[in-house]
Motif scaffolding. Structure first.
Motif, PDB file in Angstrom:
ATOM      1  N   ALA A   8       0.830  -1.211   0.000  1.00 31.28           N
ATOM      2  CA  ALA A   8       0.000   0.000   0.000  1.00 31.28           C
ATOM      3  C   ALA A   8       0.859   1.254   0.000  1.00 31.28           C
ATOM      4  CB  ALA A   8      -0.935  -0.014   1.212  1.00 31.28           C
ATOM      5  N   ARG A   9       1.923   1.241   0.800  1.00 32.84           N
ATOM      6  CA  ARG A   9       2.817   2.406   0.843  1.00 32.84           C
ATOM      7  C   ARG A   9       3.489   2.631  -0.507  1.00 32.84           C
ATOM      8  NH1 ARG A   9       3.902   0.558   6.171  1.00 32.84           N
ATOM      9  NH2 ARG A   9       5.648  -0.691   5.420  1.00 32.84           N
ATOM     10  N   SER A  10       3.945   1.543  -1.137  1.00 34.84           N
ATOM     11  CA  SER A  10       4.615   1.671  -2.431  1.00 34.84           C
ATOM     12  C   SER A  10       3.656   2.178  -3.497  1.00 34.84           C
ATOM     13  CB  SER A  10       5.227   0.335  -2.854  1.00 34.84           C
ATOM     14  OG  SER A  10       4.220  -0.627  -3.133  1.00 34.84           O
ATOM     15  N   LEU A  11       2.394   1.722  -3.442  1.00 35.40           N
ATOM     16  CA  LEU A  11       1.402   2.184  -4.414  1.00 35.40           C
ATOM     17  C   LEU A  11       1.096   3.662  -4.217  1.00 35.40           C
ATOM     18  CD1 LEU A  11      -1.151  -0.783  -4.489  1.00 35.40           C
ATOM     19  CD2 LEU A  11       0.508  -0.158  -6.241  1.00 35.40           C
ATOM     20  N   LEU A  12       0.980   4.076  -2.957  1.00 29.26           N
ATOM     21  CA  LEU A  12       0.707   5.482  -2.671  1.00 29.26           C
ATOM     22  C   LEU A  12       1.850   6.358  -3.183  1.00 29.26           C
ATOM     23  CD1 LEU A  12      -1.212   7.485  -1.359  1.00 29.26           C
ATOM     24  CD2 LEU A  12       0.010   7.149   0.797  1.00 29.26           C
ATOM     25  N   ALA A  13       3.077   5.894  -2.976  1.00 30.15           N
ATOM     26  CA  ALA A  13       4.240   6.647  -3.459  1.00 30.15           C
ATOM     27  C   ALA A  13       4.244   6.707  -4.985  1.00 30.15           C
ATOM     28  CB  ALA A  13       5.535   6.003  -2.949  1.00 30.15           C
ATOM     29  N   LEU A  14       3.852   5.595  -5.625  1.00 28.89           N
ATOM     30  CA  LEU A  14       3.809   5.543  -7.081  1.00 28.89           C
ATOM     31  C   LEU A  14       2.779   6.516  -7.639  1.00 28.89           C
ATOM     32  CD1 LEU A  14       4.635   4.256  -9.782  1.00 28.89           C
ATOM     33  CD2 LEU A  14       2.952   2.450  -9.333  1.00 28.89           C
ATOM     34  N   TYR A  15       1.578   6.528  -7.051  1.00 28.37           N
ATOM     35  CA  TYR A  15       0.529   7.441  -7.517  1.00 28.37           C
ATOM     36  C   TYR A  15       0.924   8.895  -7.276  1.00 28.37           C
ATOM     37  CZ  TYR A  15      -2.906   3.819  -8.562  1.00 28.37           C
ATOM     38  OH  TYR A  15      -3.572   2.758  -9.125  1.00 28.37           O
ATOM     39  N   ALA A  16       1.552   9.159  -6.136  1.00 28.81           N
ATOM     40  CA  ALA A  16       1.987  10.525  -5.840  1.00 28.81           C
ATOM     41  C   ALA A  16       3.048  10.980  -6.835  1.00 28.81           C
ATOM     42  CB  ALA A  16       2.530  10.601  -4.417  1.00 28.81           C
ATOM     43  N   SER A  17       3.961  10.076  -7.166  1.00 33.31           N
ATOM     44  CA  SER A  17       5.013  10.397  -8.119  1.00 33.31           C
ATOM     45  C   SER A  17       4.435  10.690  -9.498  1.00 33.31           C
ATOM     46  CB  SER A  17       6.011   9.236  -8.206  1.00 33.31           C
ATOM     47  OG  SER A  17       6.956   9.459  -9.227  1.00 33.31           O
ATOM     48  N   ARG A  18       3.484   9.865  -9.928  1.00 30.42           N
ATOM     49  CA  ARG A  18       2.865  10.087 -11.248  1.00 30.42           C
ATOM     50  C   ARG A  18       2.071  11.387 -11.277  1.00 30.42           C
ATOM     51  NH1 ARG A  18       1.848   6.719 -15.317  1.00 30.42           N
ATOM     52  NH2 ARG A  18      -0.373   7.218 -15.393  1.00 30.42           N
ATOM     53  N   HIS A  19       1.489  11.741 -10.135  1.00 33.24           N
ATOM     54  CA  HIS A  19       0.706  12.979 -10.079  1.00 33.24           C
ATOM     55  C   HIS A  19       1.598  14.195 -10.310  1.00 33.24           C
ATOM     56  CE1 HIS A  19      -2.945  15.188  -9.071  1.00 33.24           C
ATOM     57  NE2 HIS A  19      -2.180  16.029  -8.398  1.00 33.24           N
ATOM     58  N   GLU A  20       2.864  14.076  -9.934  1.00 32.61           N
ATOM     59  CA  GLU A  20       3.802  15.188 -10.102  1.00 32.61           C
ATOM     60  C   GLU A  20       4.557  15.112 -11.418  1.00 32.61           C
ATOM     61  OE1 GLU A  20       4.002  17.729  -8.062  1.00 32.61           O
ATOM     62  OE2 GLU A  20       2.406  16.827  -6.852  1.00 32.61           O
ATOM     63  N   THR A  21       4.437  13.976 -12.128  1.00 34.02           N
ATOM     64  CA  THR A  21       5.163  13.794 -13.384  1.00 34.02           C
ATOM     65  C   THR A  21       4.576  14.669 -14.491  1.00 34.02           C
ATOM     66  OG1 THR A  21       5.753  11.507 -12.820  1.00 34.02           O
ATOM     67  CG2 THR A  21       5.820  12.106 -15.148  1.00 34.02           C
ATOM     68  N   GLN A  22       5.442  15.213 -15.307  1.00 29.87           N
ATOM     69  CA  GLN A  22       5.020  16.020 -16.445  1.00 29.87           C
ATOM     70  C   GLN A  22       5.510  15.348 -17.732  1.00 29.87           C
ATOM     71  OE1 GLN A  22       3.462  19.480 -16.252  1.00 29.87           O
ATOM     72  NE2 GLN A  22       2.861  18.476 -14.357  1.00 29.87           N
ATOM     73  N   ARG A  23       4.679  15.419 -18.756  1.00 27.25           N
ATOM     74  CA  ARG A  23       5.094  14.937 -20.077  1.00 27.25           C
ATOM     75  C   ARG A  23       4.486  15.867 -21.120  1.00 27.25           C
ATOM     76  NH1 ARG A  23       0.414  14.472 -21.826  1.00 27.25           N
ATOM     77  NH2 ARG A  23      -1.098  12.857 -21.303  1.00 27.25           N
ATOM     78  N   PRO A  24       5.093  15.973 -22.300  1.00 32.48           N
ATOM     79  CA  PRO A  24       4.559  16.868 -23.328  1.00 32.48           C
ATOM     80  C   PRO A  24       3.145  16.455 -23.734  1.00 32.48           C
ATOM     81  CG  PRO A  24       6.783  16.146 -23.880  1.00 32.48           C
ATOM     82  CD  PRO A  24       6.338  15.307 -22.729  1.00 32.48           C
ATOM     83  N   SER A 207     -12.837   2.530  -5.582  1.00 31.36           N
ATOM     84  CA  SER A 207     -12.438   3.330  -4.423  1.00 31.36           C
ATOM     85  C   SER A 207     -11.435   4.399  -4.820  1.00 31.36           C
ATOM     86  CB  SER A 207     -11.839   2.419  -3.348  1.00 31.36           C
ATOM     87  OG  SER A 207     -11.361   3.173  -2.257  1.00 31.36           O
ATOM     88  N   LEU A 208     -10.451   4.028  -5.659  1.00 31.74           N
ATOM     89  CA  LEU A 208      -9.460   4.997  -6.124  1.00 31.74           C
ATOM     90  C   LEU A 208     -10.121   6.076  -6.965  1.00 31.74           C
ATOM     91  CD1 LEU A 208      -6.544   2.579  -7.079  1.00 31.74           C
ATOM     92  CD2 LEU A 208      -6.567   4.206  -5.189  1.00 31.74           C
ATOM     93  N   ALA A 209     -11.127   5.695  -7.754  1.00 29.90           N
ATOM     94  CA  ALA A 209     -11.838   6.673  -8.582  1.00 29.90           C
ATOM     95  C   ALA A 209     -12.652   7.633  -7.712  1.00 29.90           C
ATOM     96  CB  ALA A 209     -12.747   5.957  -9.577  1.00 29.90           C
ATOM     97  N   LEU A 210     -13.333   7.089  -6.709  1.00 31.28           N
ATOM     98  CA  LEU A 210     -14.136   7.937  -5.820  1.00 31.28           C
ATOM     99  C   LEU A 210     -13.260   8.879  -4.996  1.00 31.28           C
ATOM    100  CD1 LEU A 210     -16.750   5.301  -4.621  1.00 31.28           C
ATOM    101  CD2 LEU A 210     -17.176   7.273  -6.090  1.00 31.28           C
ATOM    102  N   ALA A 211     -12.033   8.452  -4.745  1.00 32.45           N
ATOM    103  CA  ALA A 211     -11.099   9.284  -3.985  1.00 32.45           C
ATOM    104  C   ALA A 211     -10.346  10.262  -4.888  1.00 32.45           C
ATOM    105  CB  ALA A 211     -10.098   8.397  -3.241  1.00 32.45           C
ATOM    106  N   SER A 212     -10.678  10.254  -6.181  1.00 37.51           N
ATOM    107  CA  SER A 212     -10.058  11.137  -7.175  1.00 37.51           C
ATOM    108  C   SER A 212      -8.581  10.857  -7.390  1.00 37.51           C
ATOM    109  CB  SER A 212     -10.251  12.618  -6.787  1.00 37.51           C
ATOM    110  OG  SER A 212     -11.624  12.932  -6.764  1.00 37.51           O
ATOM    111  N   ILE A 213      -8.132   9.660  -6.993  1.00 38.43           N
ATOM    112  CA  ILE A 213      -6.769   9.260  -7.277  1.00 38.43           C
ATOM    113  C   ILE A 213      -6.686   8.793  -8.723  1.00 38.43           C
ATOM    114  CG2 ILE A 213      -4.944   7.584  -6.714  1.00 38.43           C
ATOM    115  CD1 ILE A 213      -5.918   7.674  -3.844  1.00 38.43           C
ATOM    116  N   ARG A 214      -7.774   8.202  -9.203  1.00 38.88           N
ATOM    117  CA  ARG A 214      -7.896   7.842 -10.620  1.00 38.88           C
ATOM    118  C   ARG A 214      -9.158   8.490 -11.159  1.00 38.88           C
ATOM    119  NH1 ARG A 214      -7.036   1.499 -11.515  1.00 38.88           N
ATOM    120  NH2 ARG A 214      -6.670   2.253 -13.633  1.00 38.88           N
TER     121      ARG A 214
END
Length: 218
Positions: A8-24, A207-214
């Motif tokens: 769970a911790r690794s997934l949370l870190a992964l989602y947080a990292s992707r949220h900050e990732t930028q791409r063209p 659950s992830l969708a309702l939490a606006s993570i996805r």
């Protein structure tokens, strides 16, 4: 319990990292997109119009997409996936379509080929039924960029898979893959866009969708 908490911790870190990732943002060839839409043999539903608009808005955003496309069987999810894949490929990106069974992979390969036959795109099928020589040719094509779209089963999750310019990952029947399997693409290609399709999203996905993570489109 410790393993679950660590995951769970690794997934949370992964989602947080992707949220900050930028791409063209995608520079898609719009004339090709109009040609593809006009070649559709059916009239789109309102749900398809909304879902396509959601997906295209994601591709024009600098943050990687992580969207669930939920809809009953036969309501046109595949057509939206085809248009998303086309938009990515017309922008010069590679696309991977992950499916749970060989039969479904073959069906999708036929459908995608029929819908995209008018365009200069290269598609390959990768599964346990692929001959060794075909598999090696597919792997080389993905690594050097000659292959635009690969449709495959769990074989796509293998460590010997590499892409020159992966842009979009489509996951069909996402409820049939494990948590670690679905997140593997995000770990290896953090800036890849993810579009998951399902008629029956699992509780975790909802659950992830309702939490606006996805994000989710119906």
């Amino acid at each position: 319990r410790e393993d679950t908490e660590a995951l769970a911790r690794s997934l949370l870190a992964l989602y947080a990292s992707r949220h900050e990732t930028q791409r063209p943002a995608y520079a898609t060839e719009q004339s090709y997109m109009e040609q593809l839409r006009e070649s559709f043999g059916y009239e789109e539903t309102e749900g398809q119009h909304r879902a396509e608009a959601d997906v295209m808005a994601d591709l024009e955003c600098p943050r990687p997409m992580d969207r669930v496309l939920a809809g009953d069987v036969g309501f046109g999810k595949t057509e939206i996936a085809i248009r998303a894949a086309a938009a990515a490929m017309f922008a010069g990106k590679q696309v991977a379509l992950l499916v749970p069974t060989t039969v479904l992979a073959v069906q999708h390969e036929r459908t995608f080929r029929e819908r995209l036959v008018a365009f200069p795109l290269t598609m390959r099928l990768l599964s346990r039924l692929s001959k060794p020589a075909e598999t090696q040719e597919t792997l080389r094509g993905l690594a050097d960029g000659r292959t635009d779209l690969v449709i495959g089963t769990h074989r796509l999750l293998s460590s010997d898979i590499s892409f020159k310019n992966l842009g979009l990952v489509l996951i069909d029947e996402e409820q049939r893959f494990g948590v670690k399997q679905k997140e593997r693409f995000k770990e290896r290609w953090p800036d890849a866009d993810i579009l998951s399709l399902s008629a029956t999203p699992i509780p975790r996905t909802l659950s992830l969708a309702l939490a606006s993570i996805r994000d989710i489109s119906r």
